[in-house]
Design a protein around this motif. Sequence first.
Motif, PDB file in Angstrom:
ATOM      1  N   TYR A  46       1.673 -67.964  21.331  1.00 18.37           N
ATOM      2  CA  TYR A  46       0.433 -68.643  22.942  1.00 18.37           C
ATOM      3  C   TYR A  46       1.784 -68.316  23.795  1.00 18.37           C
ATOM      4  N   LEU A  47       2.323 -68.422  24.022  1.00 20.89           N
ATOM      5  CA  LEU A  47       2.968 -68.163  25.802  1.00 20.89           C
ATOM      6  C   LEU A  47       2.688 -66.753  26.101  1.00 20.89           C
ATOM      7  N   LYS A  48       3.078 -65.608  24.792  1.00 18.64           N
ATOM      8  CA  LYS A  48       2.770 -64.868  25.347  1.00 18.64           C
ATOM      9  C   LYS A  48       1.231 -64.068  25.922  1.00 18.64           C
ATOM     10  N   TYR A  49       0.292 -65.037  25.352  1.00 18.17           N
ATOM     11  CA  TYR A  49      -1.034 -65.239  25.117  1.00 18.17           C
ATOM     12  C   TYR A  49      -1.556 -64.950  27.215  1.00 18.17           C
ATOM     13  N   LEU A  50      -0.842 -65.951  26.983  1.00 14.08           N
ATOM     14  CA  LEU A  50      -0.723 -66.974  28.210  1.00 14.08           C
ATOM     15  C   LEU A  50      -0.620 -66.167  29.331  1.00 14.08           C
TER      16      LEU A  50
END
Length: 485
Positions: free
Chosen positions: A215-219
């Motif tokens: 999720y952090l990488k997507y963000l």
Amino acid sequence: MNTKYQKYLPLEVRQSRWATDAEIQSSAVRIELSKEYPASGLPVFSDGKTMFVDAADTHSLIYGSSGSKKTRLFVFPLVNSLLQAKESCIITDPKGEIYDRTAGLAQKTGHKVVVLNFRDLSVSDGWNPLAEPFHLYKNPETRDLGISLLNDFIETLANKGRGSRIDPFWASTASSLALALLLILFESSSAVDEVNITNFMNLCYIFGSDEDEKYLKYLLNHIPAQSLCAINLRNILNAADKTKQSIQVSLFSYVGNYLINQTLQQMISVSDFSFADLVKQPFALYLILPDETTKYNDLVATLVSQSYQIFIREAQASANKRLPIRINYVLDEFNNIPRLPDADGMLSAARSRNIRFYLVVQGYMNQYGNDADIIRSNCTNWVFLTSRDVKLLTELSDLCGDGNDGNPLISTSQLQRLDKDKGEALLLFGRNYPYVGRFPDIDEYSFPRLEAPAFEKKNRQKIKYKTIIDILDQHKEKLSTWFTI
């Protein structure tokens, strides 16, 4: 007195002597305790009915080991005089004794009384250390100050984390990650009740977990690449697994105190006051601390640093660049407070803004390293009661100089024998000669003794939880507009 230029100075300049009572009194402001107070400050002479104080814009340093009566001889009279003169104060209060002794007077003199009670969190006023940084961040004109306050908060946590011998590299990297996570929390929140330590921890949980880290990488792939958040996240998310594990250990050392204490989480999730409002009236903010542990002192350091910066901002906004009501930081057990960011600069700038500091310490301020000398040199007044610190004793003896016989005016041995029962203390007051006086115990003063306001149980609202999934669900369509001014 031992300088290479000594031989060029007149004899009367080279030699020191003791200041007289009259000289100390003539340099101070006289207060009749039974009458209206024209001023307030450090007591430099007193008989319990009449007190002479340093009312100037000066900072003071009070040295005394545990049990030296520094609170009874100086802190209690000081706080009483500040309240009687209707000045404001922020007081660190180990054990709660200062509150018990002075809060009733503060209430009578019209001060707004605020209590952060870390000894009993259930009866404490609330203070969210992220609230005012959040409000400042959301205003484009004050965003930089909001980020600065965030950085100071993280630096304080990091300094505490370094105390557990974490490698400085991991601590620094964890600080970068903490800033990125807090910026995500700020950007994704529309109301201050979503911005709290608990939700910061929720974001910390996802780092290091392969399942959640996506999720952090997507963000990261959808927010502006040059934003402060993206810059801090990029290298960390691309690090090797062992590196991430070390960063995670550091990160959780910052928030460890909060993980297991839900009452603390609730207390620091909602603010019952703001520093910007406090400057408009006389106030007394008591920080009641358990003396058997230092685990809450990172919050104390954050409060001191954050309040100071907001007070400076308020002073700068006024016509004369000074606060309308003087604010006094009375910081007992200053040695136990984690290093304040830019503390040396704080003392330098405070005086012209109507802010004074009283630092009560047991010895050298080792957490400040070389900056300790700058802090001490910014304190015009030094009070010494007792210490076994040879370096401090030697310095004080040197500062007092030599007498007519060429011997030290007071030796390190004599400094250790000041009579506690008689209230003896060495005073270096402004530009006066050194002075050894007998200072009354607080029970010898005629200050009014009023009952302190009783503590009441607080009914805290439930924390509004927020996770990375909530954030993405609510904001997925507009991530590209984040972190733009």
